[in-house]
Motif scaffolding. Structure first.
Motif: not given
Length: 653
Positions: A55, A70, A72
């Motif tokens: 993201r 990760s 994210y």
């Protein structure tokens, strides 16, 4: 593509950042834009691995449903991981797990101003392939300081090559990788400790022998005008079986079988085993040596007038003085040696041969280069079963090894090893009998045998070579030693059985005639080119001397400016910039005078080890120490260049 074997250089399995960076750029160009994967999807496509877009930029890594990196903010996560570690004093950082390559990139960039190297072990090749195809974060990294591996063995060999001055080795692993590979994480500290032993062996050998190698290379280089390169035989024996005859004690079991195989198999004999082979009534097709020490005693009483001898250019000159019927030469893959030979002979096609750490390793590379298949090993014990070190009939047959737990001591009642050192003028005064010992799997796979760290290094080399060979071509590899240590990647069967499978049905052929034809027709270098090249080598060293003199003056000016004007002064800052420019010129010119680097290897290692931070820790004191360090390095290079000029002139006379 050349068939020359290079180990342990990166293979398709052990991916190097530099090659993969090119792959990534190519694939992104094909896709039309950075970030569009296109052809990259072919890399790392596996059902158990996915690379979801993160993201906050980049991508995550999910393996078997577990997150390895990760999904994210992988870059921010990597930065937090790196900030928790003390990287300042680390010579080498080993990272368990590539993930999205964000941690590797963060470590490399955090240590970019130092000489710290980073090695990444990714146990899952699909993760590594997929991540390297996508990881734009590596584009700003230094590929000479960052390498990726998928096996512990390859990592250990890499550590053995790059871990030099014994500063801290740091192991890093994120919690996700510790959970995913708990057994591997638990065993890595011990594996890396062994790797540092391998590094010590490599470093000690290089530091004690490097000047001798340079001296021998200079003494022998003119032999290229007399003898052809081994590469004149490249692929001349495609499909011909080869047997490499080493001198381990198990040779006693099967050396007699060579008599019936000689007309169908190319027999490559290392210098140590020659007398045992001849005693068994077998004339080898080739005798090979790479010894920088004077091992001419191995050939005493042997008629070489109809024998083919294959010698490394860094062999002791006495070996080239032997009256052999035919001589082929090769050069090891040392960048300094290859660069010097190519520049001197004005031939950018000069290639090196991967020699590992032993003549048996080198003989394997020779058999591969010649195109042989299958390649079989005998007498390659790489262990001390029963306390024996060598086969009967060899010059070392009386030497034994007393193994006591993790330690071993060599007993040489005749002093043969020490006599060779004494006769070699090698700068060494003592044969070191002590050996650190480790258990390794036995040849039959039914237990363990004890071996030394140096023998184990040779075993690792063979195992890496097996990977490279199978990537290059379909080739059967057989360890028919019938004793000693197991070598993964080889079939382990007795020589009699190997002969029944791969040799007995073949038609006899005159392999000696094939060698003779290639030797007679192979080109030699023009002596005039050699003389011109050696004159240029002198000029290269003289230019390096000029660069060193300029750097010495720049260091003195910087030290004076520091003393008279202080750390924050403009004169000092200007003097430092001038010094750095002068040092870069020295480094650039040293590439042309490449043998200088080999000559100063031991001295520079000692300078690095002795360099220390000043007691008061002030900025001025640190700068003064840095100036002193620079001056010591430049002085050492200057002295080596001066000495090398004399050696080159002597060799060219």
């Amino acid at each position: 593509m050349s068939a020359a074997l290079h180990v342990p250089e990166p293979s398709l399995v052990e991916l190097h950042a530099l090659a993969l960076a090119r792959v990534r750029r190519f694939m992104r160009a094909q896709a039309g834009a950075v970030g569009a994967l296109g052809e990259a999807e072919a890399f790392g496509r596996a059902d158990h691995v996915s690379f979801p877009a993160a993201r906050d930029g980049g991508f995550g890594v999910v393996r078997h449903g577990a997150t390895l990196d990760s999904t994210y903010a992988p870059a921010a996560h990597a930065q937090r991981v790196v900030e928790r570690e003390d990287l300042d004093s680390a010579e080498l950082v080993v990272v368990l797990g590539a993930g999205s390559c964000a941690v590797a990139a963060a470590v490399q960039l955090a240590t970019a101003a130092s000489d710290t190297c980073v090695a990444v072990l990714e146990p899952d090749p699909d993760v590594l392939h997929g991540s390297l195809a996508r990881a734009t974060v590596l584009d700003d990294c230094d590929p000479e300081k960052l390498a990726f591996f998928t096996s512990v063995q390859s990592l250990k060999l890499h550590v053995g090559n790059v871990y030099k001055d014994k500063r801290r080795l740091l192991l890093m692993a994120t919690p996700a990788y510790r959970r995913a590979f708990p057994e591997l994480f638990a065993e890595l500290p011990g594996q890396l400790e062994e790797a540092t032993f391998l590094a010590a062996i490599t470093a000690n050998t290089g530091e004690s022998r490097s000047r001798g190698w340079v001296h021998n290379l200079l003494s022998n280089l003119h032999r290229w005008t007399e003898h052809p390169s081994l590469f004149a035989l490249e692929n001349k024996f495609e499909g011909v079986p080869a047997i490499i005859v080493a001198a381990g004690p198990s040779l006693d079991k099967n050396v007699h079988l060579l008599r019936a195989l000689r007309d169908k198999v190319l027999i490559l004999c290392v210098n140590t085993s020659l007398k045992a082979v001849l005693k068994a009534g077998v004339k080898p097709h080739m005798v090979l040596s790479l010894e920088s020490l004077n091992v001419s005693t191995h050939f005493e009483g042997v008629d070489l007038s109809d024998q083919t001898v294959v010698l490394d250019q860094t062999c002791h000159p006495s070996l080239f003085d032997m009256e052999a019927g035919r001589v082929f030469t090769f050069l090891d893959t040392s960048p300094a040696h290859v660069a010097f030979a190519a520049r001197t002979m004005k031939d950018d096609r000069v290639r090196g041969l991967s020699v590992g750490g032993s003549i048996a390793n080198a003989s394997f590379s020779v058999a591969f280069t010649l195109g042989c298949d299958p390649i079989m090993l005998i007498g390659q014990d790489l262990a001390y079963t029963g306390g024996q070190m060598y086969a009967k009939g060899t010059v070392f047959e009386g030497i034994t090894m007393d193994v006591n737990g993790g330690h071993g001591r060599i007993h040489d009642p005749t002093g043969t090893k020490q006599a060779i050192i004494d006769a070699s003028d090698a700068g060494e005064s003592t044969f070191y009998a002590e050996r650190a010992m480790v258990p390794v799997p036995s040849w039959d796979g039914e237990g363990t045998v004890m071996t030394s760290m140096d023998f184990n290094l040779f075993r690792y080399w063979f195992q890496e070579a097996a990977i490279h060979v199978r990537e290059a071509r379909d080739c059967t590899l057989i360890n028919a030693t019938e004793g000693g240590a197991r070598i993964e990647g080889f079939d382990h069967i007795p020589l009699r059985e190997a002969a029944a499978r791969y040799v007995d049905a073949l038609e006899p052929c005159d392999l000696d005639a094939r060698i003779e034809t290639a030797w007679a027709s192979a080109p030699r270098y023009d002596p005039e080119v050699y003389r011109e090249g050696m004159a240029q080598a002198v000029k290269d060293c003289e230019a390096l001397l000029d660069r060193c003199t300029a750097a010495q003056k720049a260091a003195s000016r910087a030290k004076k400016a520091l003393r008279e004007h202080g750390v924050e002064s403009v004169p000092f800052r200007k003097a430092v910039v001038s010094l750095e420019k002068a040092e870069r010129r020295v480094a650039k010119q040293a590439r042309d005078a490449s043998l200088v680097g080999a000559c100063v290897r031991a001295a520079l290692t000692q300078i690095m080890a002795d360099h220390y931070e000043p007691a008061d820790g002030s900025e001025a004191a640190r700068w003064a120490s840095s100036m002193d360090h620079s001056r010591m390095v430049v002085d050492t290079v200057h002295e080596a260049a001066q000495g090398l000029i004399g050696r080159i002139r002597e060799a060219a006379a």
